[in-house]
Design a protein around this motif. Structure first.
Motif, short mmCIF file in Angstrom:
data_model
loop_
_atom_site.label_atom_id
_atom_site.label_comp_id
_atom_site.label_asym_id
_atom_site.label_seq_id
_atom_site.Cartn_x
_atom_site.Cartn_y
_atom_site.Cartn_z
N LEU A 330 51.18 19.07 12.35
CA LEU A 330 51.21 17.62 12.51
C LEU A 330 51.42 17.00 11.14
N ASP A 331 52.49 16.22 10.99
CA ASP A 331 52.79 15.56 9.73
C ASP A 331 53.09 14.09 9.98
N LEU A 332 52.18 13.23 9.51
CA LEU A 332 52.33 11.78 9.62
C LEU A 332 52.38 11.14 8.25
N SER A 333 52.68 11.90 7.23
CA SER A 333 52.61 11.44 5.84
C SER A 333 53.68 10.39 5.53
N PHE A 334 53.43 9.64 4.44
CA PHE A 334 54.36 8.63 3.93
C PHE A 334 54.73 7.61 5.00
N ASN A 335 53.70 7.00 5.56
CA ASN A 335 53.86 5.87 6.47
C ASN A 335 52.91 4.77 6.03
N LEU A 336 52.62 3.85 6.91
CA LEU A 336 51.70 2.74 6.62
C LEU A 336 50.52 2.75 7.59
N ALA A 352 47.38 25.25 13.09
CA ALA A 352 47.36 26.50 12.34
C ALA A 352 48.26 26.48 11.11
N VAL A 353 49.23 25.58 11.05
CA VAL A 353 50.17 25.55 9.92
C VAL A 353 49.79 24.44 8.95
N PHE A 354 49.94 23.17 9.36
CA PHE A 354 49.54 22.10 8.45
C PHE A 354 49.11 20.85 9.20
N LEU A 355 48.25 20.10 8.55
CA LEU A 355 47.84 18.77 8.98
C LEU A 355 48.03 17.87 7.76
N ASN A 356 49.08 17.07 7.78
CA ASN A 356 49.44 16.25 6.62
C ASN A 356 49.37 14.78 7.00
N LEU A 357 48.36 14.10 6.47
CA LEU A 357 48.18 12.66 6.69
C LEU A 357 48.27 11.90 5.38
N SER A 358 48.87 12.49 4.38
CA SER A 358 48.88 11.93 3.03
C SER A 358 49.73 10.68 2.93
N ASN A 359 49.46 9.90 1.85
CA ASN A 359 50.26 8.72 1.51
C ASN A 359 50.34 7.72 2.66
N ASN A 360 49.17 7.35 3.14
CA ASN A 360 49.03 6.28 4.11
C ASN A 360 47.96 5.32 3.61
N LEU A 361 47.36 4.55 4.50
CA LEU A 361 46.31 3.59 4.15
C LEU A 361 45.03 3.91 4.91
N LEU A 362 44.82 5.17 5.21
CA LEU A 362 43.67 5.59 6.00
C LEU A 362 42.38 5.42 5.20
N ASP A 363 41.30 5.04 5.88
CA ASP A 363 40.03 4.82 5.19
C ASP A 363 38.90 5.49 5.96
N GLY A 364 37.67 5.25 5.48
CA GLY A 364 36.50 5.83 6.13
C GLY A 364 36.27 7.27 5.69
N PRO A 365 35.20 7.87 6.16
CA PRO A 365 34.86 9.24 5.76
C PRO A 365 35.70 10.28 6.51
N ILE A 366 35.73 11.47 5.95
CA ILE A 366 36.34 12.61 6.63
C ILE A 366 35.29 13.18 7.58
N SER A 367 35.62 13.24 8.84
CA SER A 367 34.65 13.67 9.84
C SER A 367 34.24 15.13 9.64
N PRO A 368 32.96 15.44 9.85
CA PRO A 368 32.53 16.85 9.80
C PRO A 368 33.24 17.73 10.82
N HIS A 369 33.88 17.11 11.83
CA HIS A 369 34.62 17.88 12.82
C HIS A 369 35.80 18.64 12.21
N VAL A 370 36.13 18.32 10.95
CA VAL A 370 37.21 19.04 10.29
C VAL A 370 36.92 20.54 10.24
N GLY A 371 35.67 20.88 10.36
CA GLY A 371 35.30 22.30 10.35
C GLY A 371 35.81 23.07 11.56
N GLN A 372 36.29 22.34 12.57
CA GLN A 372 36.84 23.02 13.75
C GLN A 372 38.26 23.54 13.52
N LEU A 373 38.85 23.18 12.38
CA LEU A 373 40.21 23.63 12.07
C LEU A 373 40.15 24.99 11.40
#
Length: 583
Positions: A330-336, A352-373
């Protein structure tokens, strides 16, 4: 084997046969099928094969054959299937081979062959059904006469240097099932240059259209929405095409791959794209799409790759993405995009390959659910406005190779749980508000090639070993309270030798044993004094009181007093050493 004078079929495909073709095979005058596909046969194609005039099927694909294609093969006047694909053949395709009017299959794909197709190929090969020349060095224009071959079903010219316009009547026979001309130098500048799409609309069994990586430009006509409903692959990426994703794209319900990437498309992503329930790959990156991501994309339950990066998409990430249980990339990088990262997205366990959410305006904490990846190789949340601490649960993402969290406002210490990420090759936590020490466990990460912890508030000693011994692999700049480490970092010396940790531990052990021993002696001394006082309690009442300090003492009592004074002095000394250790 050459003595088998009545042999009709020679089929030794899919084995581990090596060596060259034996000359004795030249005596197989009655053979009609010669199939040595997928072996390790090397050497040149022997010209004497042209003498086996009974041949109808010659398949030498998937070997290690080299040299030129012998013109003598043109003598095989009964040949219907000729496959020399997946070898190391080079040079020109002999023009005389295109005179073999009985050919139905011509497959020279994945070699280094050059030349061009005769403009009258449709007339001289009237029975041709499949033309495979992919990944060669062919050039010239695609002959318009190909439309004259009434039975032509399959055209694959991908990965050559064909140029010019695509023939407008290429699909007029209505039989094409695959039209693959991607990765060439084909052109479209005017609206009429796209007329071939209307021609392809006549092909009711068409399942592949590959136009990617050419020089096609102009507005994509709506006629692309009129192709066969059996379409499974539609690729137009890597051109300069403008316009919109056509309305009615959802009618291609069998579509498994849709690629409009790297063009000049504008507008919004149509919501009916969510009707493509069999879609596995959706590539729309590097365009100019705007607006919100349709919630309906979450209905494509078979999707395994979703790339929407480098657009102007805005709004929040749809929580419906949590329904994409087959997603691996999933790649949603370089958007608004803005708002929090939905927990439904950050816990898609199939990633399993990549999760790319970089270069956006996302805020808030990183959820502990990230451990499920747990199976994910790449996480990139860089250049957003994410806050809070780095979740300890990241340590359960055991397959991580690249972790990029730079350019946020994360704070707190680097979690010790990250020591479980032994496969890390890149770790970038720079440009945050992290504090605390540089983790020593990073010394033991043998695969780590790049470490960037710069522009934080880290403090304390810098490790010496592992990646920290490579000045080109580590960046620790703008952390004002670091000390020690290799000299090339130019940090000030620590108050104690940062590398003499073992010596400090030994000193601490000695102090502990000393304190415990002194305490035992102190207890013995106190008990002895109490006993002495009690034993003297029976003295006569009328006896004059003499200060205890000047009473006569036995040798044993004097010894106990000396021990007491020594303990008192040791206690003062030990306190001083403990202060030094803590510094």
């Amino acid at each position: 084997m050459g003595n088998l004078s009545k042999l009709v079929v020679l089929n030794i495909r899919n084995n581990n046969i090596s060596g060259t073709i034996p000359p004795s095979f030249a005596d197989l005058a009655t053979v009609t099928v010669f199939n040595i596909r997928r072996n390790s046969v090397h050497g040149q194609i022997p010209p004497w094969l042209g003498n086996l005039t009974a041949l109808k099927d010659l398949n030498m694909g998937g070997n290690m054959m080299s040299g030129d294609v012998p013109p003598a093969l043109s003598k095989l006047i009964k040949l219907q299937f000729l496959s020399l694909a997946l070898n190391n053949l080079q040079g020109l395709i002999p023009p005389i081979l295109f005179n073999m009017s009985s050919l139905e299959l011509l497959n020279f794909g994945s070699n280094q062959l050059s030349g061009s197709l005769p403009q009258d190929i449709g007339s001289i090969l009237p029975n041709l059904k499949r033309l495979n020349l992919f990944y060669n060095k062919m050039e010239g224009q695609i002959p318009a006469s190909l439309s004259n071959t009434s039975s032509l079903e399959f055209i694959n010219l991908h990965g050559n240097k064909f140029w010019g316009r695509i023939p407008s009547n290429i699909g007029q026979n209505g039989c094409l099932t695959a039209f693959e001309v991607g990765n060439n130098e084909l052109q479209a500048t005017e609206s009429r240059d796209w007329d071939f799409l209307s021609s392809l609309a006549n092909c009711s069994n068409l399942f592949v259209v590959d136009l990617q990586l050419n020089n096609l430009s102009g507005i994509l006509p709506n006629s692309i929405g009129n192709l066969s409903q059996k379409l499974e692959t539609l690729q137009v990426g890597g051109n300069q095409i403008s316009g919109h994703i056509p309305t009615g794209i959802g009618r291609y319900y069998k579509l498994t791959k849709l690629e409009f990437a790297d063009n000049l498309f504008t507008g919004t992503i149509p919501s009916d794209i969510g009707k493509l329930s069999n879609l596995r790959k959706l590539f729309l990156f590097r365009n100019r799409y705007h607006g919100e991501i349709p919630l309906s994309l979450g209905n494509m339950s078979q999707l395994n790759k979703l790339i929407l990066s480098d657009n102007n998409l805005e709004g929040s990430i749809p929580a419906t993405f949590g329904n994409l249980t087959e997603l691996i990339s999933l790649d949603l990088s370089f958007n608004l995009l803005s708002g929090k990262i939905p927990e439904e997205v950050i816990s898609i366990s199939s990633l399993a390959v990549f999760l790319n959410l970089s270069n956006n305006l996302l805020d808030g904490p990183i959820s502990p659910h990230v451990g499920q990846l747990a199976n994910l190789a790449i996480i990139d949340f860089s250049c957003n406005k994410l806050s809070g601490a780095i979740p300890n649960t990241l340590g359960t993402c055991a397959e991580l190779q690249f972790l990029h969290l730079q350019g946020n406002i994360l704070h707190g210490k680097i979690p010790k749980e990250l020591m479980a990420l032994r496969g890390l090759e890149e770790l970038d936590l720079s440009n945050n508000n992290l504090s605390g020490p540089v983790p020593e466990f990073l010394e033991s990460f043998q695969l780590l090639k790049n470490l960037n912890l710069s522009f934080n508030h880290l403090s304390g000693p810098v490790p010496y070993k592992g990646i920290f011994s490579n000045p080109s692999a580590v960046s620790l700049t703008s952390n004002g309270m670091l000390c020690g480490g290799p000299v090339f970092f130019h940090f000030p010396a620590c108050p104690y030798p940062a590398h003499d940790k073992l010596a400090r531990h030994k000193l601490l052990h000695i102090l502990v044993f000393t304190v415990v021993g002194a305490f035992i002696l102190l207890c013995v001394s106190i008990a002895t004094r109490c006993y002495i006082k009690k034993s003297r309690g029976g003295a006569r009442q009328g006896q004059t009181n003499i200060p205890e300090l000047f009473q006569r003492m036995s040798y044993a009592e004097l010894l106990l007093w000396k021990i007491w004074l020594a303990v008192e002095a040791s206690a003062v000394y030990i306190k001083g050493l403990l202060v030094l250790v803590q510094i």
